[in-house]
Design a protein around this motif. Structure first.
Motif, short mmCIF file in Angstrom:
data_model
loop_
_atom_site.label_atom_id
_atom_site.label_comp_id
_atom_site.label_asym_id
_atom_site.label_seq_id
_atom_site.Cartn_x
_atom_site.Cartn_y
_atom_site.Cartn_z
N THR A 299 0.72 -1.15 0.13
CA THR A 299 0.04 -0.01 -0.08
C THR A 299 0.92 1.27 0.04
OG1 THR A 299 -0.09 -0.14 2.47
CG2 THR A 299 -2.09 -1.12 1.19
N GLY A 300 2.03 1.19 -0.12
CA GLY A 300 3.00 2.19 -0.33
C GLY A 300 3.31 3.13 1.07
N LYS A 301 3.02 2.49 2.16
CA LYS A 301 3.24 3.00 3.66
C LYS A 301 4.78 2.81 3.99
CE LYS A 301 -1.70 2.78 4.44
NZ LYS A 301 -2.67 1.97 4.80
N LYS A 303 8.38 2.78 2.66
CA LYS A 303 9.18 2.91 1.35
C LYS A 303 10.46 2.31 1.60
CE LYS A 303 7.06 7.61 0.73
NZ LYS A 303 7.30 8.91 0.91
#
Lengths: 336, 336
Positions: A299-301, A303
């Motif tokens: 979810t791109g949380k 990096k």
């Protein structure tokens, strides 16, 4: 993408044990024919291999948590790849798998220590990083040893690395003030601006103790230590009572340097708890950790950044660079 | 025995903070009139006062687990004595009490931090030792941090002291192999022959590492550390995986000596857990610990030895001797 299996492959073996710093001559590149599979076996073509600081320890013939790497054998290491031939009912050609097939373009496995991974939302390489052993190392140390509460200050050394970057991001999600320590202005800028740490101290700038004091006005409640030496002593000097230290690595001493803890008194006066750990000994918690990490990456949380060396022949130089902090993020070798 | 209350009493105050080693001039003996009691107060005539290594830390004006001892105030310290006057309904003349009335022949208290003790089966002085703070320190570190299993090897430094002697005897009762470290052949003989340790290393004999290796053929599973420095490093070098270290004291560095932990790598390679602790922060466990210790002392299953200085004026010299390891067992000052 399914790739045809070539007739030969290359691997890197340990040629000799390092005397002090690791040198390229400690490794040897070999070409071997692809073996015939027996019943129950499968053949994996590795896409990426992982380079990690722990490998330096295995190169020594010393009492440690694992048996030393055997001279003349494939260097140990994590790999992700694709099944290219299978006589094992549980694996099919095309399956993406993670395993410990070592510094090698291909590997034969009986499947027992291989795990299929889903690359729908998570890139294959991430299973060697944030959703793999380094990510789990960060998750375990943070959640099981440091156990920070919201509002506490935590410090992470080697903050831009594969492990440190996850520690800090998870710490922010728990509501902590997160301070990184890294080498160089570029890494520190990345740690603050991209990863969202509250501050990052460049230990190469020469004001480590003063800079760390300024960045931790309320002291330090928990430390994730990857480095040791002066960097660890600087954190120890700032610890609050009942501080917790997850001791993950001592990369400052991996070449045999004397690595004292000068600030021993802090453990007593601040009633600190320190625990050294190896995440592979806590496999019972891996499913929980991988689920959390996988969800965050998908979810791109969470990096991450990768340093990618090209081709197996580049592995020794990339590994030597890793030990000197030349990598920026997770160090990989792309094999295909 | 009830004793009449004299009109004046003596106490010792901190006159100055030590610069390096403690010297007699850091203390001052004062004579004061016995104060009038207010409602709710009681007067205690101390029979014994306790001298303990932690007092050295309080003499410093440094960040630590407790506020520094105030210059000109009565030196902090545990005491046992007898109530000689009372305007407090909960205490009667003749009650035997333990408290923290300091280096003083008498003390006024509101009773809140005093505890009545039963001397039917336990001598009054033992409440400052095996059935008091030192005993509890040993019990807490052993049962809560070291948590040894039967058959494991534990090491205790300052083994003949008030704390170490209890750690080792409790360890034997748990079925451990117990190895002490002490200074001098006399202390070691006592530790083995009287206290029942399996072995005791005389660190003054000059072969600490080799002697400790010989006494711990299966390595060390848990350490109770009172000393630090070379003695602690010797134990660290022998630790088994998942070893536990209860860090209770660092008496080797109480005079400001540099006190590094040279063997930092062991924490990582052996996945050790170390915790510094102060038993006064774990009062919730005191009833349990005191019950166990009291039962063992009352039935002769926990032996102890006392070094007794006579009269309050002897306290500074006795304390300086304690810091140099001149005491043999629990150091007390007999006041009456």
């Amino acid at each position: 993408m399914t790739t045809a299996s070539p007739a030969s492959y290359q691997r890197i073996v340990l040629a000799s044990r390092p005397k002090g710093q690791v040198v390229p001559e400690n490794f040897r590149l070999e070409t071997l024919p692809v073996p015939e599979l027996k019943d129950g076996e499968l053949l994996v073509r590795n896409h990426y291999m992982s380079l990690d600081p722990y490998m330096r320890g295995r190169m020594e013939d010393a009492k440690s948590y694992a048996a030393p790497q055997v001279i003349g054998e494939t260097m140990i290491g994590g790999t992700v790849g694709e099944v290219v031939a299978s006589k094992n009912a549980k694996f099919s050609v095309g399956d993406k798998v993670i395993g410990m097939l070592g510094w090698s373009e291909m590997g034969v496995s009986d499947g027992l220590l291989l795990r299929k991974v889903d690359t729908t939302h998570i890139p294959l390489s991430a299973y060697l990083g944030s959703v793999g052993m380094p990510g789990l190392t960060a998750w375990y140390g943070l959640t099981q040893i440091m156990q920070p509460k919201a509002g506490e200050t935590i410090v992470v050394s080697a903050a831009s690395g594969a492990v440190g970057s996850v520690v800090g991001q998870l710490g922010k999600q728990l509501g902590c003030r997160v301070v990184g320590i890294a080498g160089g202005a570029d890494k520190c800028a990345y740690v603050v601006n991209e990863l969202g740490f509250d501050a990052c101290i460049d230990y190469k700038a020469g004001n480590l103790e003063a800079d760390l004091a300024a960045a931790t006005p309320d002291g330090i409640d928990a430390v994730f230590e990857n480095v040791g030496g002066e960097i660890f002593d600087a954190s120890l000097a700032r610890m609050n009572p009942f501080g917790r230290i997850a001791l993950c690595g001592l990369i400052a001493g991996y070449n045999g340097e004397q690595l004292s803890i000068k600030n021993a008194r802090a453990f007593l006066t601040m009633r600190l708890t320190m625990r050294g750990f190896i995440v592979s000994e806590h496999m019972d918690l891996w499913p929980q950790g991988l689920k959390e990490l996988g969800g965050l990456v998908a979810t791109g949380k969470l990096k991450f950044r990768e340093s990618v060396a090209e081709g197996i022949a580049a592995a020794p130089e990339a590994f030597i660079g890793l030990l000197k902090g030349k990598n920026f993020g997770k160090q990989l070798v792309k094999l295909i």
